[in-house]
Design a protein around this motif. Structure first.
Motif, mmCIF file in Angstrom:
data_model
loop_
_atom_site.group_PDB
_atom_site.id
_atom_site.type_symbol
_atom_site.label_atom_id
_atom_site.label_comp_id
_atom_site.label_asym_id
_atom_site.label_seq_id
_atom_site.Cartn_x
_atom_site.Cartn_y
_atom_site.Cartn_z
ATOM 1 N N CYS A 33 0.867 -1.190 0.000
ATOM 2 C CA CYS A 33 0.000 0.000 0.000
ATOM 3 C C CYS A 33 0.898 1.234 0.000
ATOM 4 O O CYS A 33 1.763 1.368 0.863
ATOM 5 N N GLN A 34 0.702 2.111 -0.945
ATOM 6 C CA GLN A 34 1.510 3.323 -1.031
ATOM 7 C C GLN A 34 0.707 4.583 -0.707
ATOM 8 O O GLN A 34 1.202 5.687 -0.873
ATOM 9 N N ARG A 35 -0.542 4.401 -0.256
ATOM 10 C CA ARG A 35 -1.351 5.571 0.085
ATOM 11 C C ARG A 35 -0.804 6.216 1.355
ATOM 12 O O ARG A 35 -0.266 5.541 2.223
ATOM 13 N N PRO A 36 -0.960 7.540 1.492
ATOM 14 C CA PRO A 36 -0.485 8.205 2.705
ATOM 15 C C PRO A 36 -1.298 7.782 3.922
ATOM 16 O O PRO A 36 -2.498 7.532 3.816
ATOM 17 N N HIS A 37 -0.636 7.683 5.061
ATOM 18 C CA HIS A 37 -1.363 7.293 6.269
ATOM 19 C C HIS A 37 -2.130 8.496 6.811
ATOM 20 O O HIS A 37 -1.695 9.641 6.694
ATOM 21 N N THR A 38 -3.301 8.216 7.346
ATOM 22 C CA THR A 38 -4.154 9.254 7.932
ATOM 23 C C THR A 38 -4.549 8.903 9.357
ATOM 24 O O THR A 38 -5.154 9.711 10.043
ATOM 25 N N ARG A 39 -4.235 7.678 9.781
ATOM 26 C CA ARG A 39 -4.619 7.206 11.112
ATOM 27 C C ARG A 39 -3.506 6.337 11.691
ATOM 28 O O ARG A 39 -2.648 5.872 10.965
ATOM 29 N N LEU A 40 -3.581 6.107 13.001
ATOM 30 C CA LEU A 40 -2.654 5.208 13.682
ATOM 31 C C LEU A 40 -3.475 4.157 14.425
ATOM 32 O O LEU A 40 -4.562 4.445 14.921
ATOM 33 N N CYS A 41 -2.935 2.941 14.525
ATOM 34 C CA CYS A 41 -3.621 1.868 15.239
ATOM 35 C C CYS A 41 -3.656 2.191 16.735
ATOM 36 O O CYS A 41 -2.638 2.534 17.331
ATOM 37 N N ASP A 42 -4.840 2.083 17.330
ATOM 38 C CA ASP A 42 -5.038 2.402 18.742
ATOM 39 C C ASP A 42 -5.058 1.177 19.645
ATOM 40 O O ASP A 42 -5.415 1.279 20.825
ATOM 41 N N TYR A 43 -4.682 0.003 19.123
ATOM 42 C CA TYR A 43 -4.709 -1.225 19.922
ATOM 43 C C TYR A 43 -3.747 -1.079 21.106
ATOM 44 O O TYR A 43 -2.583 -0.711 20.932
ATOM 45 N N PRO A 44 -4.196 -1.373 22.323
ATOM 46 C CA PRO A 44 -3.328 -1.218 23.490
ATOM 47 C C PRO A 44 -2.210 -2.267 23.522
ATOM 48 O O PRO A 44 -2.468 -3.455 23.334
ATOM 49 N N VAL A 45 -0.987 -1.815 23.724
ATOM 50 C CA VAL A 45 0.178 -2.701 23.837
ATOM 51 C C VAL A 45 1.039 -2.215 25.003
ATOM 52 O O VAL A 45 0.874 -1.107 25.504
ATOM 53 N N THR A 46 1.977 -3.058 25.410
ATOM 54 C CA THR A 46 2.941 -2.687 26.445
ATOM 55 C C THR A 46 4.334 -2.770 25.831
ATOM 56 O O THR A 46 4.701 -3.780 25.240
ATOM 57 N N ARG A 47 5.089 -1.684 25.947
ATOM 58 C CA ARG A 47 6.465 -1.638 25.426
ATOM 59 C C ARG A 47 7.401 -1.246 26.557
ATOM 60 O O ARG A 47 7.223 -0.192 27.157
ATOM 61 N N GLY A 48 8.362 -2.109 26.815
ATOM 62 C CA GLY A 48 9.315 -1.813 27.878
ATOM 63 C C GLY A 48 8.645 -1.627 29.226
ATOM 64 O O GLY A 48 9.083 -0.817 30.028
ATOM 65 N N GLY A 49 7.545 -2.363 29.449
ATOM 66 C CA GLY A 49 6.831 -2.266 30.714
ATOM 67 C C GLY A 49 5.883 -1.087 30.807
ATOM 68 O O GLY A 49 5.235 -0.888 31.823
#
Length: 83
Positions: A33-49
């Motif tokens: 997909c080469q379309r420009p991004h307009t949104r970000l995924c909001d799925y909750p994750v844990t990074r580095g605690g």
């Protein structure tokens, strides 16, 4: 920052300043997909605690609407459906 004078006429001059050309939005993170991004995924994750969100870049076509102001990437929307 670049500034340049502009002659307006009748002895008036204005100075305009800019930061240069606007950068293109980054592309959607979905494969091929080469379309420009307009949104970000909001799925909750844990990074580095620390809690956060996935933040995968998504175009309107690949963002899966999960609520009024919540979008998930296709992989996380499938995870949510399976739960």
């Amino acid at each position: 920052m670049t500034c340049k004078p502009i002659t307006l006429g009748d002895g008036f001059t204005a100075i305009t300043c800019s930061r240069g050309a606007r950068r293109r939005a980054a592309a959607c993170d979905e494969p091929h997909c080469q379309r420009p991004h307009t949104r970000l995924c909001d799925y909750p994750v844990t990074r580095g605690g620390r809690p956060g969100t996935c933040d995968r870049k998504l175009c309107d076509g690949h963002a899966v609407r999960m609520g009024e102001d919540t979008d998930y990437c296709p992989a996380h929307s499938r995870l949510q459906e399976d739960s």
